[in-house]
Scaffold this motif. Structure first.
Motif, PDB file in Angstrom:
ATOM      1  N   GLU A   4       0.980  -1.369  -0.006  1.00  0.00           N
ATOM      2  CA  GLU A   4       0.084   0.032  -0.069  1.00  0.00           C
ATOM      3  C   GLU A   4       0.766   1.275  -0.070  1.00  0.00           C
ATOM      4  O   GLU A   4       0.591   2.126  -0.774  1.00  0.00           O
ATOM      5  N   VAL A   5       1.718   1.287   0.818  1.00  0.00           N
ATOM      6  CA  VAL A   5       2.742   2.560   1.063  1.00  0.00           C
ATOM      7  C   VAL A   5       3.685   2.739   0.010  1.00  0.00           C
ATOM      8  O   VAL A   5       3.761   4.028  -0.558  1.00  0.00           O
ATOM      9  N   THR A   6       3.988   1.628  -0.625  1.00  0.00           N
ATOM     10  CA  THR A   6       5.148   1.637  -1.718  1.00  0.00           C
ATOM     11  C   THR A   6       4.425   2.138  -3.117  1.00  0.00           C
ATOM     12  O   THR A   6       4.817   2.753  -3.811  1.00  0.00           O
ATOM     13  N   GLU A   7       3.142   1.557  -3.100  1.00  0.00           N
ATOM     14  CA  GLU A   7       2.368   1.944  -4.403  1.00  0.00           C
ATOM     15  C   GLU A   7       2.159   3.430  -4.390  1.00  0.00           C
ATOM     16  O   GLU A   7       2.142   4.020  -5.280  1.00  0.00           O
ATOM     17  N   GLU A   8       1.671   4.078  -3.353  1.00  0.00           N
ATOM     18  CA  GLU A   8       1.285   5.372  -2.896  1.00  0.00           C
ATOM     19  C   GLU A   8       2.669   6.174  -3.077  1.00  0.00           C
ATOM     20  O   GLU A   8       2.599   7.361  -3.988  1.00  0.00           O
ATOM     21  N   TYR A   9       3.565   5.590  -2.803  1.00  0.00           N
ATOM     22  CA  TYR A   9       5.102   6.378  -2.853  1.00  0.00           C
ATOM     23  C   TYR A   9       5.437   6.488  -4.388  1.00  0.00           C
ATOM     24  O   TYR A   9       5.862   7.733  -4.966  1.00  0.00           O
ATOM     25  N   GLY A  10       5.249   5.446  -5.069  1.00  0.00           N
ATOM     26  CA  GLY A  10       5.547   5.141  -6.397  1.00  0.00           C
ATOM     27  C   GLY A  10       4.750   6.235  -7.346  1.00  0.00           C
ATOM     28  O   GLY A  10       5.349   6.723  -8.407  1.00  0.00           O
ATOM     29  N   GLU A  11       3.440   6.344  -6.972  1.00  0.00           N
ATOM     30  CA  GLU A  11       2.570   7.173  -7.759  1.00  0.00           C
ATOM     31  C   GLU A  11       3.249   8.703  -7.639  1.00  0.00           C
ATOM     32  O   GLU A  11       3.593   9.749  -8.595  1.00  0.00           O
ATOM     33  N   GLU A  12       3.946   9.291  -6.333  1.00  0.00           N
ATOM     34  CA  GLU A  12       4.166  10.438  -6.059  1.00  0.00           C
ATOM     35  C   GLU A  12       5.604  10.617  -6.587  1.00  0.00           C
ATOM     36  O   GLU A  12       6.110  11.658  -7.207  1.00  0.00           O
ATOM     37  N   MET A  13       6.361   9.600  -6.880  1.00  0.00           N
ATOM     38  CA  MET A  13       7.699   9.694  -7.543  1.00  0.00           C
ATOM     39  C   MET A  13       7.600   9.767  -8.799  1.00  0.00           C
ATOM     40  O   MET A  13       8.413  10.363  -9.717  1.00  0.00           O
ATOM     41  N   LYS A  14       6.529   9.084  -9.535  1.00  0.00           N
ATOM     42  CA  LYS A  14       6.436   9.189 -11.011  1.00  0.00           C
ATOM     43  C   LYS A  14       6.092  10.694 -11.486  1.00  0.00           C
ATOM     44  O   LYS A  14       6.503  11.056 -12.101  1.00  0.00           O
ATOM     45  N   ARG A  15       5.201  11.191 -10.344  1.00  0.00           N
ATOM     46  CA  ARG A  15       4.837  12.556 -10.687  1.00  0.00           C
ATOM     47  C   ARG A  15       6.109  13.705 -10.579  1.00  0.00           C
ATOM     48  O   ARG A  15       6.301  14.566 -11.551  1.00  0.00           O
ATOM     49  N   VAL A  16       6.903  13.309  -9.405  1.00  0.00           N
ATOM     50  CA  VAL A  16       8.117  14.137  -9.347  1.00  0.00           C
ATOM     51  C   VAL A  16       9.166  14.002 -10.402  1.00  0.00           C
ATOM     52  O   VAL A  16       9.577  14.998 -10.912  1.00  0.00           O
ATOM     53  N   ALA A  17       9.199  12.814 -10.724  1.00  0.00           N
ATOM     54  CA  ALA A  17      10.457  12.593 -11.643  1.00  0.00           C
ATOM     55  C   ALA A  17       9.889  13.083 -13.031  1.00  0.00           C
ATOM     56  O   ALA A  17      10.890  13.497 -13.556  1.00  0.00           O
ATOM     57  N   GLU A  18       8.815  13.040 -13.446  1.00  0.00           N
ATOM     58  CA  GLU A  18       8.419  13.706 -14.654  1.00  0.00           C
ATOM     59  C   GLU A  18       8.378  15.121 -14.655  1.00  0.00           C
ATOM     60  O   GLU A  18       8.584  15.878 -15.770  1.00  0.00           O
ATOM     61  N   GLY A  19       8.119  15.712 -13.532  1.00  0.00           N
ATOM     62  CA  GLY A  19       8.499  17.249 -13.041  1.00  0.00           C
ATOM     63  C   GLY A  19       9.709  17.720 -13.209  1.00  0.00           C
ATOM     64  O   GLY A  19      10.111  18.528 -13.900  1.00  0.00           O
ATOM     65  N   VAL A  20      10.690  16.832 -12.848  1.00  0.00           N
ATOM     66  CA  VAL A  20      12.272  17.186 -12.724  1.00  0.00           C
ATOM     67  C   VAL A  20      12.591  16.935 -14.468  1.00  0.00           C
ATOM     68  O   VAL A  20      13.393  17.970 -14.868  1.00  0.00           O
ATOM     69  N   LEU A  21      12.156  16.077 -14.992  1.00  0.00           N
ATOM     70  CA  LEU A  21      12.582  15.819 -16.492  1.00  0.00           C
ATOM     71  C   LEU A  21      11.925  16.813 -17.252  1.00  0.00           C
ATOM     72  O   LEU A  21      12.274  17.374 -18.140  1.00  0.00           O
ATOM     73  N   GLU A  22      10.888  17.369 -16.935  1.00  0.00           N
ATOM     74  CA  GLU A  22      10.201  18.615 -17.604  1.00  0.00           C
ATOM     75  C   GLU A  22      11.110  19.844 -17.362  1.00  0.00           C
ATOM     76  O   GLU A  22      11.424  20.570 -18.296  1.00  0.00           O
ATOM     77  N   ALA A  23      11.506  20.062 -16.076  1.00  0.00           N
ATOM     78  CA  ALA A  23      12.256  21.201 -15.953  1.00  0.00           C
ATOM     79  C   ALA A  23      13.647  21.085 -16.644  1.00  0.00           C
ATOM     80  O   ALA A  23      14.194  22.304 -17.325  1.00  0.00           O
ATOM     81  N   LEU A  24      13.962  19.885 -16.712  1.00  0.00           N
ATOM     82  CA  LEU A  24      15.326  19.757 -17.320  1.00  0.00           C
ATOM     83  C   LEU A  24      15.304  19.916 -18.908  1.00  0.00           C
ATOM     84  O   LEU A  24      15.968  20.392 -19.762  1.00  0.00           O
ATOM     85  N   SER A  25      14.289  19.530 -19.476  1.00  0.00           N
ATOM     86  CA  SER A  25      13.973  19.423 -20.795  1.00  0.00           C
ATOM     87  C   SER A  25      13.999  21.075 -21.209  1.00  0.00           C
ATOM     88  O   SER A  25      14.495  21.586 -22.220  1.00  0.00           O
ATOM     89  N   VAL A  26      13.105  21.717 -20.527  1.00  0.00           N
ATOM     90  CA  VAL A  26      12.930  23.341 -20.530  1.00  0.00           C
ATOM     91  C   VAL A  26      14.237  23.916 -20.749  1.00  0.00           C
ATOM     92  O   VAL A  26      14.688  24.879 -21.364  1.00  0.00           O
ATOM     93  N   GLY A  27      15.032  23.621 -19.533  1.00  0.00           N
ATOM     94  CA  GLY A  27      16.206  24.235 -19.271  1.00  0.00           C
ATOM     95  C   GLY A  27      17.389  24.054 -20.242  1.00  0.00           C
ATOM     96  O   GLY A  27      18.254  24.926 -20.540  1.00  0.00           O
TER      97      GLY A  27
END
Length: 272
Positions: free
Chosen positions: A149-172
């Protein structure tokens, strides 16, 4: 044959470090002392944050704040990891990985590749979290009961954060916002979980939890604790990564360099 676990050695109450863990003089912590007065940059999370690209270019690593993950989830995740490592050894061995048999997911201890190689003072648990086609729940421990339960919840958050960081690096880098994510597989981009355990060491001045290395991933997102040890190379010198409560440590890995049109500074990390 099951490897001798570092946690088991620590619990045995050793007075001296076994020789296979004793590092050469040039690799010991006393010879990688960090500079004072330098601090890894702190970046507030935003998909268009220029500071993320700047921190990656100048350092290869940054502390990520305002990411939207609750401290309560961090606490539950840490408790689940600690709960697994506190279980009886015979239970944990049911989830042991088997590199010789091609089974990389599961409970493990770093093994030597040759007789002269020194070992790291670490046990770990590793498995895939995304995409769903790669998730094998048989490799996820059934205990603690809240692990999935907790790992799946954390995984969803990590996916969101990773995608946001990759977007920031792409724009940069002057790319379309989704460029790096697509280059890494889009929705099939792999997300992996690794829980590291560094047991108390009888002679920490002679050992390393993790030797100097670069990460072969695109991004490594670390959830640290208050115990110091993580260091990064900056301009040829070691710099300690300070503990910032509830911040994530984001390290730019090797995969970003060949797929980016401009060079990013990729640094070597050491953890002990």
């Amino acid at each position: 044959m099951v490897a001798e676990r570092v946690q088991g050695l620590a619990l045995a109450g050793l007075d001296k470090l076994p020789p296979q863990f004793i590092r050469p003089l040039n690799e010991r912590p006393e010879n990688s002392k960090a500079l004072t007065g330098l601090h890894v940059p702190t970046v507030s999370f935003s998909p268009d944050c220029k500071q993320a690209a700047k921190g990656s270019e100048e350092w290869g690593i940054f502390q990520l704040t305002d990411h939207g993950i609750s401290p309560e989830l961090f606490r539950r995740l840490k408790e689940a990891g600690e709960g697994f490592f506190s279980l009886p050894q015979e239970y944990k061995e049911q989830y042991a990985n088997d590199f010789a048999g091609g089974v990389f997911e599961g409970y493990g201890t770093k093994l030597a590749k040759n007789p002269d190689q020194k070992l790291e003072w670490i046990d770990y648990f590793f498995h895939f979290m995304w995409p769903t086609s790669r998730v094998n729940y048989d490799k996820w421990p059934k205990s603690p009961l809240n692990y999935r339960e907790v790992t799946e919840e954390y995984g969803e958050e990590m996916k969101r954060v990773a995608e946001g960081v990759l977007e920031a690096l792409s724009v940069g880098l002057g790319l379309e916002a989704g460029a790096l994510k697509e280059a890494l597989g889009g929705e099939e981009m792999s997300l992996e979980m690794k829980i590291n355990l560094y047991p108390p060491c009888p002679q920490p001045e002679l050992a390393l939890g993790v030797e100097a290395h670069t990460d072969m991933s695109a991004l490594t997102i670390l959830l640290p604790n208050q115990v110091p040890g993580l260091q990064v190379i900056k301009d040829g010198s070691w710099v300690s990564v300070d503990y910032v409560p509830d911040a994530l440590v984001v390290h730019v890995g090797d995969q970003i360099e060949p797929i980016s049109p401009a060079p990013l500074c990729l640094q070597t990390i050491d953890e002990n």
